[in-house]
Structure formats: structure tokens, C-alpha cells
Scaffold this motif. Structure first.
Motif, PDB file in Angstrom:
ATOM      1  N   SER A   4      -8.872  51.365  90.110  1.00  0.00           N
ATOM      2  CA  SER A   4      -7.494  51.326  90.615  1.00  0.00           C
ATOM      3  C   SER A   4      -6.816  49.997  90.267  1.00  0.00           C
ATOM      4  O   SER A   4      -5.619  49.960  89.986  1.00  0.00           O
ATOM      5  N   GLN A   5      -7.582  48.905  90.273  1.00  0.00           N
ATOM      6  CA  GLN A   5      -7.011  47.613  89.892  1.00  0.00           C
ATOM      7  C   GLN A   5      -6.639  47.595  88.402  1.00  0.00           C
ATOM      8  O   GLN A   5      -5.614  47.045  88.016  1.00  0.00           O
ATOM      9  N   VAL A   6      -7.490  48.190  87.573  1.00  0.00           N
ATOM     10  CA  VAL A   6      -7.214  48.263  86.142  1.00  0.00           C
ATOM     11  C   VAL A   6      -5.959  49.100  85.899  1.00  0.00           C
ATOM     12  O   VAL A   6      -5.105  48.749  85.081  1.00  0.00           O
ATOM     13  N   LYS A   7      -5.829  50.205  86.644  1.00  0.00           N
ATOM     14  CA  LYS A   7      -4.648  51.056  86.508  1.00  0.00           C
ATOM     15  C   LYS A   7      -3.389  50.298  86.908  1.00  0.00           C
ATOM     16  O   LYS A   7      -2.363  50.394  86.241  1.00  0.00           O
ATOM     17  N   ARG A   8      -3.466  49.527  87.989  1.00  0.00           N
ATOM     18  CA  ARG A   8      -2.310  48.748  88.439  1.00  0.00           C
ATOM     19  C   ARG A   8      -1.917  47.709  87.408  1.00  0.00           C
ATOM     20  O   ARG A   8      -0.734  47.493  87.135  1.00  0.00           O
ATOM     21  N   LEU A  14       2.637  47.598  81.254  1.00  0.00           N
ATOM     22  CA  LEU A  14       3.521  48.566  80.611  1.00  0.00           C
ATOM     23  C   LEU A  14       4.951  48.414  81.114  1.00  0.00           C
ATOM     24  O   LEU A  14       5.904  48.474  80.329  1.00  0.00           O
ATOM     25  N   SER A  15       5.120  48.176  82.391  1.00  0.00           N
ATOM     26  CA  SER A  15       6.461  47.977  82.961  1.00  0.00           C
ATOM     27  C   SER A  15       7.109  46.706  82.415  1.00  0.00           C
ATOM     28  O   SER A  15       8.296  46.687  82.090  1.00  0.00           O
TER      29      SER A  15
END
Length: 153
Positions: A4-8, A14-15
């Protein structure tokens, strides 16, 4: 690190990349020059004011006529820079104040970009009268133009 940290972090990166790309493609406007407002021009009286009083009231012009008796020209331009494209003129205003021979204001005119046309002030190109002729053809073409009386004795 958890998934989940990697996804964040991936979403944040990306943002940030998307935000930087959008900011890089936004238009940037630059203004150059000075043109007096209508209120300032209303302080100049045609037939009364002189060169010195105009310069004192409105300010020193951006350009003046080629000769000493020429007019005053106040010019402003607005350029739009967009990405990697070449800057584009989106607005231009010119105020021309003409004077009589004695230096009194004769006329005040305002022009915009729509009133004008692009002219080439100085091309610096010399036209050649040699049209698709090779050196040898030019040399041999001059043989018939020889006049013996032109040769000094």
C-alpha cells in the motif's frame, strides 16, 4: 515497505508528473513597451501642447520619428509563450502623436494589431540577375560582347 505504501508513492509520483506536464503547457504572457491610457491622452490638447509638454505629461516615447520634426510613437506588445512553440504576438497597441513644423501637437491616433500589417523594414537581400547560369555559361556568354575599341591603345 508494504504494498500500500508503494502504491501511494506511485500515485503521488504520477500525480506530480501529471501536474508538472500540465504546468509546462500553460501559456505565459509577457508585456513589452508602454502606451498611455485614454485618461493620460485626454490631458494632451491638440493645437496647444508641445513636444516638451507631451513628454512631461505622458512620458518619454518608445520611439520618435526619424527626423527631429517626426512624431512620438508609444508602442506596447503582449506576447504569448506556449510550450516549445515560438512566441506569438497576441496584442499590440501604438499611439502616434504627430506635430506641426513648430512643434505643436497636430494629431493623436491609436492603432491596434488589427489595424496594422507586417512590413519588412530592411531585407538586406541583394537580388542577383544571374538566373540558373553556371560559371562556364556566364564566361562563354560574354565572348560575343567583346568590343576592340574598348581596349586602351
Amino acid at each position: 515497505m508494504t504494498v500500500s505504501q508503494v502504491k501511494r508513492m506511485f500515485v503521488a509520483a504520477l500525480s506530480a508528473t501529471a501536474l508538472a506536464a500540465v504546468a509546462a503547457c500553460s501559456s505565459i504572457y509577457r508585456n513589452h513597451g508602454y502606451v498611455p491610457t485614454d485618461e493620460e491622452l485626454s490631458e494632451v490638447t491638440v493645437g496647444v501642447d508641445t513636444r516638451d509638454s507631451v513628454a512631461e505629461t505622458i512620458g518619454v516615447p518608445t520611439a520618435s520619428g526619424v527626423l527631429n520634426d517626426g512624431g512620438y510613437y508609444y508602442v506596447t506588445s503582449r506576447f504569448r509563450h506556449y510550450g516549445a512553440r515560438q512566441p506569438e504576438v497576441v496584442e499590440r497597441q501604438l499611439v502616434a502623436i504627430s506635430f506641426t513644423q513648430s512643434g505643436v501637437v497636430e494629431n493623436i491616433e491609436r492603432y491596434s494589431l488589427q489595424d496594422g500589417r507586417v512590413i519588412s523594414l530592411n531585407r538586406r537581400v541583394t537580388d542577383s540577375n544571374v538566373n540558373n547560369k553556371t560559371f562556364l555559361r556566364q564566361l562563354l556568354g560574354n565572348l560575343g560582347n567583346f568590343n576592340p575599341s574598348d581596349v586602351p591603345q
